[in-house]
Design a protein around this motif. Structure first.
Motif, PDB file in Angstrom:
ATOM      1  N   LEU A  55       0.825  -1.196   0.000  1.00  0.00           N
ATOM      2  CA  LEU A  55       0.000   0.000   0.000  1.00  0.00           C
ATOM      3  C   LEU A  55       0.867   1.256   0.000  1.00  0.00           C
ATOM      4  CD1 LEU A  55      -2.873   1.164   0.179  1.00  0.00           C
ATOM      5  CD2 LEU A  55      -2.616   1.097   2.654  1.00  0.00           C
ATOM      6  N   VAL A  56       1.910   1.267   0.815  1.00  0.00           N
ATOM      7  CA  VAL A  56       2.819   2.414   0.871  1.00  0.00           C
ATOM      8  C   VAL A  56       3.549   2.575  -0.455  1.00  0.00           C
ATOM      9  CG1 VAL A  56       4.905   3.316   1.985  1.00  0.00           C
ATOM     10  CG2 VAL A  56       3.088   2.308   3.368  1.00  0.00           C
ATOM     11  N   ALA A 108       2.552   1.559  -3.388  1.00  0.00           N
ATOM     12  CA  ALA A 108       1.582   1.992  -4.396  1.00  0.00           C
ATOM     13  C   ALA A 108       1.324   3.489  -4.278  1.00  0.00           C
ATOM     14  CB  ALA A 108       0.282   1.216  -4.248  1.00  0.00           C
ATOM     15  N   TYR A 109       1.260   3.987  -3.060  1.00  0.00           N
ATOM     16  CA  TYR A 109       1.058   5.421  -2.868  1.00  0.00           C
ATOM     17  C   TYR A 109       2.267   6.213  -3.363  1.00  0.00           C
ATOM     18  CZ  TYR A 109       0.208   9.935  -0.838  1.00  0.00           C
ATOM     19  OH  TYR A 109       0.023  11.276  -0.680  1.00  0.00           O
ATOM     20  N   LEU A 110       3.455   5.745  -3.042  1.00  0.00           N
ATOM     21  CA  LEU A 110       4.664   6.473  -3.412  1.00  0.00           C
ATOM     22  C   LEU A 110       4.939   6.429  -4.907  1.00  0.00           C
ATOM     23  CD1 LEU A 110       7.051   5.575  -0.480  1.00  0.00           C
ATOM     24  CD2 LEU A 110       5.819   7.711  -0.869  1.00  0.00           C
ATOM     25  N   GLY A 163       2.573   6.532  -7.150  1.00  0.00           N
ATOM     26  CA  GLY A 163       1.467   7.185  -7.837  1.00  0.00           C
ATOM     27  C   GLY A 163       1.803   8.616  -8.221  1.00  0.00           C
ATOM     28  N   GLY A 168       0.580  12.732  -7.970  1.00  0.00           N
ATOM     29  CA  GLY A 168      -0.164  13.664  -7.133  1.00  0.00           C
ATOM     30  C   GLY A 168      -0.517  14.924  -7.896  1.00  0.00           C
ATOM     31  N   GLU A 220      -4.102  17.984  -4.564  1.00  0.00           N
ATOM     32  CA  GLU A 220      -3.619  17.087  -3.502  1.00  0.00           C
ATOM     33  C   GLU A 220      -2.351  17.642  -2.864  1.00  0.00           C
ATOM     34  OE1 GLU A 220      -1.650  12.666  -2.956  1.00  0.00           O
ATOM     35  OE2 GLU A 220      -2.561  13.195  -4.862  1.00  0.00           O
ATOM     36  N   SER A 224      -2.278  18.768   1.011  1.00  0.00           N
ATOM     37  CA  SER A 224      -1.376  18.041   1.918  1.00  0.00           C
ATOM     38  C   SER A 224      -0.355  18.979   2.533  1.00  0.00           C
ATOM     39  CB  SER A 224      -0.678  16.908   1.170  1.00  0.00           C
ATOM     40  OG  SER A 224       0.124  17.425   0.125  1.00  0.00           O
ATOM     41  N   TYR A 235       5.052  13.590  -0.508  1.00  0.00           N
ATOM     42  CA  TYR A 235       4.110  14.366  -1.323  1.00  0.00           C
ATOM     43  C   TYR A 235       4.812  14.991  -2.525  1.00  0.00           C
ATOM     44  CZ  TYR A 235       0.637  13.986   2.359  1.00  0.00           C
ATOM     45  OH  TYR A 235      -0.262  13.513   3.260  1.00  0.00           O
ATOM     46  N   ARG A 251       5.419  12.488  -5.405  1.00  0.00           N
ATOM     47  CA  ARG A 251       4.209  12.262  -6.197  1.00  0.00           C
ATOM     48  C   ARG A 251       3.944  13.446  -7.128  1.00  0.00           C
ATOM     49  NH1 ARG A 251       0.239   8.625  -4.817  1.00  0.00           N
ATOM     50  NH2 ARG A 251      -1.378  10.132  -5.289  1.00  0.00           N
TER      51      ARG A 251
END
Length: 140
Positions: free
Chosen positions: A4-5, A7-9, A11, A13, A17, A21, A56, A59
């Motif tokens: 999950l981490v 996949a977020y990193l 992605g 942004g 967003e 953030s 952030y 992304r």
């Protein structure tokens, strides 16, 4: 959790967003610094906020079509500002004055950081280019 981490990193942004953030992180940092603390606690908050901002920023950089490894660009600016401040900064006799809280080097580093953060937030998004394989998987 690790997937999950990652996949977020990996992605992208968007600008909204990024700005939301950044505002949320600034509010959280100011709220945490209102708690009675020592120097170690405030240094830890600074480093943790830098790591969160790098996530952030990575992304946002990826969304703008730039390499994600540019995300920790505030670190050299801060380190140069600290180094110049310690070697050429405010003399101790002036530093004891409560009206002088920041030297010219600290102010210049802060202005450069604000400008870089603002530029990163204003960069236009770029659409990712689809490879032949992705196109074939979608239509194939």
């Amino acid at each position: 959790m690790t997937k999950l981490v990652l996949a977020y990193l990996t992605g992208r942004g968007r600008r909204l967003e990024y700005w939301l953030s950044l505002i949320a992180m600034l509010v959280a940092v100011f709220a945490v610094l209102e708690i009675p603390h020592n120097d170690l606690f405030s240094d830890t908050v600074d480093w943790v906020s830098l790591v969160v901002w790098c996530a952030y920023a990575a992304r946002r950089l990826r969304d703008a079509g730039l390499p994600f490894w540019l995300a920790p660009f505030p670190l050299p600016i801060v380190l140069v500002g600290i180094g110049l401040n310690r070697t050429l900064g405010v003399p101790p006799s002036v530093a004891e004055n409560p009206d002088v809280s920041m030297s010219a080097f600290s102010l210049a580093a802060a202005l450069v950081l604000v400008a870089l953060v603002f530029v990163l937030g204003c960069l236009p998004s770029r659409t990712p280019k689809a490879t032949t394989r992705e196109t074939a998987d979608v239509f194939g």
